[in-house]
Design an enzyme around this catalytic site. Sequence first.
Site, PDB file in Angstrom:
ATOM      1  N   GLU A   1      -2.398   4.107 -11.143  1.00 47.33           N
ATOM      2  CA  GLU A   1      -3.652   4.849 -11.181  1.00 47.33           C
ATOM      3  C   GLU A   1      -3.589   5.969 -12.211  1.00 47.33           C
ATOM      4  O   GLU A   1      -2.524   6.558 -12.441  1.00 47.33           O
ATOM      5  CB  GLU A   1      -3.992   5.403  -9.803  1.00 47.33           C
TER       6      GLU A   1
ATOM      7  N   ASP B   1       1.250  -0.959  -4.888  1.00 48.76           N
ATOM      8  CA  ASP B   1       0.509   0.244  -5.215  1.00 48.76           C
ATOM      9  C   ASP B   1       1.531   1.259  -5.732  1.00 48.76           C
ATOM     10  O   ASP B   1       2.191   1.948  -4.957  1.00 48.76           O
ATOM     11  CB  ASP B   1      -0.183   0.745  -3.939  1.00 48.76           C
TER      12      ASP B   1
ATOM     13  N   ARG C   1      -5.634   1.154 -12.443  1.00 48.30           N
ATOM     14  CA  ARG C   1      -6.584   1.632 -11.430  1.00 48.30           C
ATOM     15  C   ARG C   1      -7.336   2.836 -11.996  1.00 48.30           C
ATOM     16  O   ARG C   1      -6.724   3.845 -12.347  1.00 48.30           O
ATOM     17  CB  ARG C   1      -5.834   1.995 -10.160  1.00 48.30           C
TER      18      ARG C   1
ATOM     19  N   HIS D   1     -12.167   1.975  -8.481  1.00 48.83           N
ATOM     20  CA  HIS D   1     -12.135   2.596  -7.157  1.00 48.83           C
ATOM     21  C   HIS D   1     -13.383   3.445  -6.925  1.00 48.83           C
ATOM     22  O   HIS D   1     -13.905   4.051  -7.851  1.00 48.83           O
ATOM     23  CB  HIS D   1     -10.894   3.467  -7.044  1.00 48.83           C
TER      24      HIS D   1
ATOM     25  N   LYS E   1       0.549  12.469  -6.994  1.00 48.56           N
ATOM     26  CA  LYS E   1      -0.831  12.041  -6.777  1.00 48.56           C
ATOM     27  C   LYS E   1      -1.398  12.617  -5.493  1.00 48.56           C
ATOM     28  O   LYS E   1      -0.677  13.130  -4.623  1.00 48.56           O
ATOM     29  CB  LYS E   1      -0.914  10.505  -6.790  1.00 48.56           C
TER      30      LYS E   1
ATOM     31  N   SER F   1       0.817  -1.212   0.000  1.00 49.58           N
ATOM     32  CA  SER F   1       0.000   0.000   0.000  1.00 49.58           C
ATOM     33  C   SER F   1       0.851   1.262   0.000  1.00 49.58           C
ATOM     34  O   SER F   1       1.702   1.457   0.877  1.00 49.58           O
ATOM     35  CB  SER F   1      -0.907  -0.004   1.231  1.00 49.58           C
ATOM     36  N   GLY F   2       0.567   2.155  -0.953  1.00 47.61           N
ATOM     37  CA  GLY F   2       1.256   3.434  -0.984  1.00 47.61           C
ATOM     38  C   GLY F   2       0.923   4.287   0.226  1.00 47.61           C
ATOM     39  O   GLY F   2       1.800   4.942   0.803  1.00 47.61           O
ATOM     40  N   LEU F   3      -0.350   4.301   0.623  1.00 47.90           N
ATOM     41  CA  LEU F   3      -0.751   5.040   1.818  1.00 47.90           C
ATOM     42  C   LEU F   3      -0.010   4.512   3.042  1.00 47.90           C
ATOM     43  O   LEU F   3       0.542   5.285   3.836  1.00 47.90           O
ATOM     44  CB  LEU F   3      -2.262   4.922   2.027  1.00 47.90           C
TER      45      LEU F   3
ATOM     46  N   ASP G   1       1.176   4.028  -7.360  1.00 47.02           N
ATOM     47  CA  ASP G   1       0.662   5.381  -7.600  1.00 47.02           C
ATOM     48  C   ASP G   1       0.502   5.630  -9.104  1.00 47.02           C
ATOM     49  O   ASP G   1      -0.105   4.823  -9.781  1.00 47.02           O
ATOM     50  CB  ASP G   1       1.571   6.422  -6.935  1.00 47.02           C
TER      51      ASP G   1
ATOM     52  N   ASN H   1      -4.186  11.326  -2.422  1.00 46.64           N
ATOM     53  CA  ASN H   1      -4.885  10.141  -1.948  1.00 46.64           C
ATOM     54  C   ASN H   1      -6.356  10.209  -2.306  1.00 46.64           C
ATOM     55  O   ASN H   1      -7.014  11.234  -2.120  1.00 46.64           O
ATOM     56  CB  ASN H   1      -4.714   9.974  -0.436  1.00 46.64           C
ATOM     57  N   SER H   2      -6.887   9.113  -2.794  1.00 43.94           N
ATOM     58  CA  SER H   2      -8.244   9.074  -3.327  1.00 43.94           C
ATOM     59  C   SER H   2      -9.325   9.252  -2.272  1.00 43.94           C
ATOM     60  O   SER H   2     -10.466   9.606  -2.600  1.00 43.94           O
ATOM     61  CB  SER H   2      -8.476   7.750  -4.059  1.00 43.94           C
TER      62      SER H   2
ATOM     63  N   ASP I   1       0.696  10.817   1.694  1.00 46.09           N
ATOM     64  CA  ASP I   1       0.518   9.972   0.511  1.00 46.09           C
ATOM     65  C   ASP I   1       0.362  10.859  -0.724  1.00 46.09           C
ATOM     66  O   ASP I   1      -0.644  10.830  -1.419  1.00 46.09           O
ATOM     67  CB  ASP I   1      -0.718   9.083   0.707  1.00 46.09           C
TER      68      ASP I   1
END
Length: 335
Positions: free
Chosen positions: A151, A122, A196, A227, A157, A83-85, A124, A159-160, A95
């Site tokens: 993504e 992940d 993504r 997502h 980026k 996970s990038g987060l 990104d 965070n979504s 992130d």
Amino acid sequence: MRRSVSRAVSYGCGWNKRYFAATASSVSSVHTTKSNNTSTQLKKTTQLRNLLRSNQLEFICEAHNGLSARIVEESGFSGIWGSGLSISASLGVRDSNEASWTQVLDVIEYMADHTSIPILLDGDTGYGNFNNARRLIQKLESRNVAGVCLEDKLFPKTNSLLDDVRQPLADIGEFSGKIRACKDTQKDPDFVVVARVESFISGWGLDDALKRSNAYKAAGADAILMHSKRADVKEIAEFMREWNSSGKNSCPVIVVPTKYYKTPTEELESLGVKMIIWANHNLRSCITAMQETCRELMEKKNLVGTEKRVASVNEVFRLQNNDELLQAEKKYLPK
């Protein structure tokens, strides 16, 4: 037998039936061996590819360092989400690509070295344009990482799951070129590139999500991660119905139900989802545990209540595989 990369790229989501028939029977053998890597098993890339072609819904779980990756494997999961987060948070940064791609690479290398199941990173946005992304592929393959998820947003980026933040999307043609560059670069035909799609995150809706997914599939993506940050499954359900009815369900769909966690897993499976990612819960559970431990130590100023509810020091040694070192010392050090 090794296929050329150009043939592997041509499969994209639609891996041909002959390839699937040859590999599907091995899905049941894709599972944990202990992390000393002494057992013979499938390549990590092949394990991940087979998970995406499994007859059943598959699950992978987040990890953010070598220790958490080992725990994910020991818990029985067949794959790990890098996970990038979680990796950025564990490094104490946001992130937003504040951790460099080489710093992420260092973390993921420890994770890969300490486990025998596949890692899907992940990645990104690929840390730049197609050229940055294809270099990332080279470095991931050299570190035995099984796949990457990219993504379709802009670098750096955002965070979504952040509220009230702009989420600009990449041009479809530009992101499609990035996917093609990654697929052309990979040496292992089983290495997985996941696209993504952030259309719902950015408020562009179903039509844009379908348009982007079709374009990325055509560019060679091995799966689509759709997502959504709604509290319900409405957007995912709408997408899956259209995706399946159009005959494109040969391309696996992955979801991340962090926000719509109340949706029954059976419902996601009935929609045709192939893989669920538990994307950040190990990090979040670590934060809760550390906050509670620090609060207790600060208040009570002793270890009496704490010591009995935390892992023993010997458990830490076990997770570090300390026994292997002890055996190696007996073998290689002078008596």
